[in-house]
Motif scaffolding. Structure first.
Motif, short mmCIF file in Angstrom:
data_model
loop_
_atom_site.label_atom_id
_atom_site.label_comp_id
_atom_site.label_asym_id
_atom_site.label_seq_id
_atom_site.Cartn_x
_atom_site.Cartn_y
_atom_site.Cartn_z
N TYR B 22 37.11 44.61 44.84
CA TYR B 22 37.67 43.24 44.35
C TYR B 22 39.07 43.55 43.60
CZ TYR B 22 38.37 39.28 41.06
OH TYR B 22 38.94 38.10 40.82
N GLY B 23 39.92 42.65 44.09
CA GLY B 23 41.57 43.15 44.34
C GLY B 23 42.29 42.63 42.83
N ASN B 24 41.24 41.88 42.11
CA ASN B 24 42.38 41.44 40.76
C ASN B 24 42.00 42.39 39.71
OD1 ASN B 24 43.46 40.18 38.73
ND2 ASN B 24 42.70 38.09 39.21
N ALA B 26 43.98 43.37 37.35
CA ALA B 26 44.12 43.21 36.00
C ALA B 26 43.04 42.26 35.46
CB ALA B 26 45.31 42.10 36.14
#
Lengths: 416, 302
Positions: B22-24, B26
């Protein structure tokens, strides 16, 4: 002459030619996106909501405007492509904003990233954009910390960095021989604190002395006692740097106290004129000084996008109200994005930045001259002049006072 | 493995591996940060009954302590985090007399105390030390990957603390004090000492989270790390899941913060409505949190 160096030269030239051809072919092979995705955040609640929504409204107006014409011209694809604005609500929270900036970059894969309003909500975007190698179109985040030579992934579009705001004000004060004693009252935050620092520095060594220099918390809502202290210092001019809530409270208390100063300067009447007028009244604003910004300030030399009159008319038609400065700031960001896409040979983020450097200083919009510090990306063209509200038969008008090339009259000093 | 140990390992592994799919990052980082803060609230409120509305004061103190250790002493980020935690513990020691209060009085006093810390840090006369209101820039040490990994470790530490309290005499002593302090004193428990230990432990967790957050965002203003919403979120997540358990704050944070982001991203116009309804339903039907639901159906909750 040996034949070997000549052979090598030809081989090198051949290699360059081939790589150019292949690169061109690859670029042509890249699929044309259905839309240019521009991602930004806004706040519908919290302390930045009013300003953030105005800024977004201006950017949205630009999107609708270019889409009516079939989209924005993208040089990288040699055609017009519609623009899709992707927005999320950060509710004025930096923690939420950080998540959402990441969402725009990593999940929505936006082509262009624009920051929310102001320094606080922009601050979290700066390292995120740098990490993901996305150029951040910083609209109104004026914190000087953001702009460093080692970060090429940021450009300030619609305001100069806050430390530069009082340049004209300091020069104006120095040019007035009657003004020798200045009182400085400022809210202690990055935005106004850095302005106070600049004013102090630029007045040093001149005939103008700071006889009162006091910082107050940004949450200050009563200036009555402070005004008595200011009066005791017998200043020739009172400079108050604050956010809109500070300026409103200060001007209210000044009116209520019945005190008269020869010169009073506040920031936001020049940016949010309608709000300030309805909050403190015409009488209170009369003869006070401010930084006038469009639409109070008209830049006639516009070579890109609508001029101010046309913009005001079109904005009124679309939104049913007169634009304020933050609407113009958002719209101006759109214009900078438009010019960037028009000039950049590819959508590579550093190519975008290079094309901005190329047109920096040559672009004149309704917001003034767009010029960046090519090393840091900070805005240095859109300077803030000094003006004074003069009452007339049709309400208050702004008289431009400084710098001389923008001046439309002389100051009324002391204020009646 | 002590009770709850496997759950902790699972959560830590989950956050260690999620960035690969998963790229997010933050979002994942913030979720871990709230997990740590929720467990910190859990240590204090769940085990002693003190609800610290000003908990963000320790978070901000940790953020500033770590940042100043990096900027002024030129410590590398990881040792600086421990300085941040030490600063939070120091602040907690100074504020320890607040424990003489209880209930709403303590909650309000702790909130006022966090505002005091905020105003000291952001005082323009301390610019040379704290940068005053002008914010901190740690751009020179910015490393999102390393700070993410560090938050995983801090999360492991927070979960380990709660597992320890759930399985130790100290945890039992604290719960005895929460239920009936006078009887606990008669039973030989040093009430003051145990309360202060929990208070300092909770402050240290917030300090570590604050320091790691500062490193991760690298540019921030005093208002960003002393934002009352941080306290409110952590408290709501803890209460939503259920206090004095390991799993309650984890469930609360994962579900509620997940929902917060999901609605915020996909249906922002319904955000206030959905979030409000969920909290009203919780207060009406599950005042002891989601774990009480599990207990009703005889599921053991560590």
């Amino acid at each position: 002459m040996s034949i070997r160096p000549i052979l090598r030269l030809w081989l090198f030239a051949g290699a360059v030619l081939l790589s150019t051809v292949f690169a061109g072919a690859a670029a042509q092979a890249a699929p044309v996106p259905k839309a240019i995705r521009i991602g930004t955040l806004y706040a519908d609640s919290g302390p930045f909501a009013t300003s953030s929504q105005s800024q977004l409204q201006g950017l949205q107006f630009w999107v609708n405007d270019v889409n009516r014409e079939g989209g924005v011209y993208v040089k990288a694809y040699r055609r017009k492509i519609p623009v899709k604005l992707i927005t999320y609500n950060d509710r004025s929270s930096t923690t939420t904003a950080a998540t959402l900036y990441n969402q725009l970059i990593t999940q929505d894969h936006v082509h262009i990233l624009a920051a929310d309003f102001g320094s606080v909500l922009t601050s979290v975007a700066v390292p995120i954009a740098q990490e993901h190698k996305m150029l951040l179109f910083d609209q109104t985040g004026t914190g000087a910390n953001f702009f460093t030579p080692d970060n090429p992934y940021i450009v300030l579009t619609s305001l100069p960095t806050s430390a530069e705001w009082p340049y004209a004000l300091a020069d104006f004060l120095k040019a007035q021989t009657q003004i020798r004693r200045v009182a400085l009252l400022y809210a202690t935050n990055d935005f106004t604190g850095s302005q106070a620092q600049t004013l102090r520095r630029r007045l040093q060594g001149s005939h103008v002395k700071l006889v009162f220099d006091h910082g107050v918390p940004t949450s200050t809502s009563s200036y009555a006692l402070l005004l008595h202290n200011v009066q005791a210092a017998r200043p020739d001019a009172v400079i108050e740097f604050g956010y809109p809530n500070n300026d409103i409270a200060f001007l209210h208390d000044l009116q209520a106290s019945g005190m008269k100063f020869r010169m009073v300067f506040t920031i936001f009447p020049g940016q949010l004129f309608a709000l300030m007028k309805s909050s403190v009244g015409v009488q209170t604003l009369a003869y006070t000084y401010t930084y006038p910004t469009p639409p109070l300030l008209v830049y006639n030399k516009v070579n890109y996008g609508m001029g101010l009159d046309r913009f005001k008319e079109a904005f009124r038609k679309a939104n049913g109200k007169n634009p304020n400065f933050l609407n113009i700031a958002g719209f101006n960001t759109g214009l900078i994005i438009q010019k960037t896409l028009d000039m950049a040979p590819s959508l590579d983020q550093l190519a975008l930045r290079r094309s901005i450097v190329d047109f920096s200083g040559k672009l004149h919009t309704l917001n003034g001259t767009f010029k960046i510090d090519t090393a840091t990306g900070a805005q240095i063209g859109e300077t803030l002049p000094v003006g004074q509200f003069i009452p007339g038969s049709r309400g208050l008008a702004v008289r431009m006072l400084y710098p001389p090339d923008l001046a439309t009259g002389k100051p009324v000093y002391p204020a009646p | 493995m002590p009770r709850g140990g496997w759950y902790s390992v699972g959560v830590v592994l989950l956050f260690a591996l999620l960035p690969f799919v998963y790229g997010n990052h933050a979002l994942l980082f913030n979720m871990m940060m709230y997990l740590v803060l929720a467990q910190g609230i859990n240590v204090l409120f769940g085990f002693t009954g003190y609800l610290p509305f000003g908990y963000v004061g320790f978070f901000g103190a940790g953020a500033y302590g770590a940042s100043l250790a990096i900027l002024l002493v030129h410590l590398p980020p990881v040792p600086a985090l421990f300085v941040g935690a030490a600063v939070s513990v120091l602040v907690a020691l100074l504020l320890a007399p607040l424990l003489r209060l209880s209930g709403a009085y303590f909650a309000i006093a702790s909130l006022a105390a966090s505002e005091v810390v905020y105003y000291i840090v952001s005082n323009p006369h301390l610019v040379s030390l704290t940068q005053g209101p002008y914010g901190i820039s740690l751009a020179q040490v910015y490393n999102s990957g390393a700070s993410y990994a560090t938050m995983v470790v801090v999360l492991a530490m927070a979960l380990a603390v709660v597992v320890y309290l759930r399985n130790s005499h100290m945890g039992l002593a604290l719960q005895a004090i929460r239920e009936e302090p006078i009887s606990a004193g008669f039973a030989g428990i040093n009430v003051v000492r145990e309360r202060i230990r929990a208070w300092l432990l909770s402050a240290a967790l917030a300090g570590l989270a604050g320091g790691t957050y500062a490193w991760h965002v690298s540019v921030f203003y005093p208002k960003s790390v002393f934002d009352l919403n941080i306290s409110v979120f952590a408290i709501v997540f803890t209460l939503f899941g259920g206090v004095a358990t390991l799993v309650g704050p984890i469930m609360g944070t994962l579900l509620l913060y997940g929902l917060y982001n999901w609605i915020g991203i996909s249906q922002p116009e319904y955000f206030q409505l959905v979030f409000g309804i969920v909290i009203v339903l919780l207060v009406l039907f599950l005042p002891n949190g989601l774990v009480s639901l599990l207990r009703r159906v005889k599921i053991h909750v560590p």
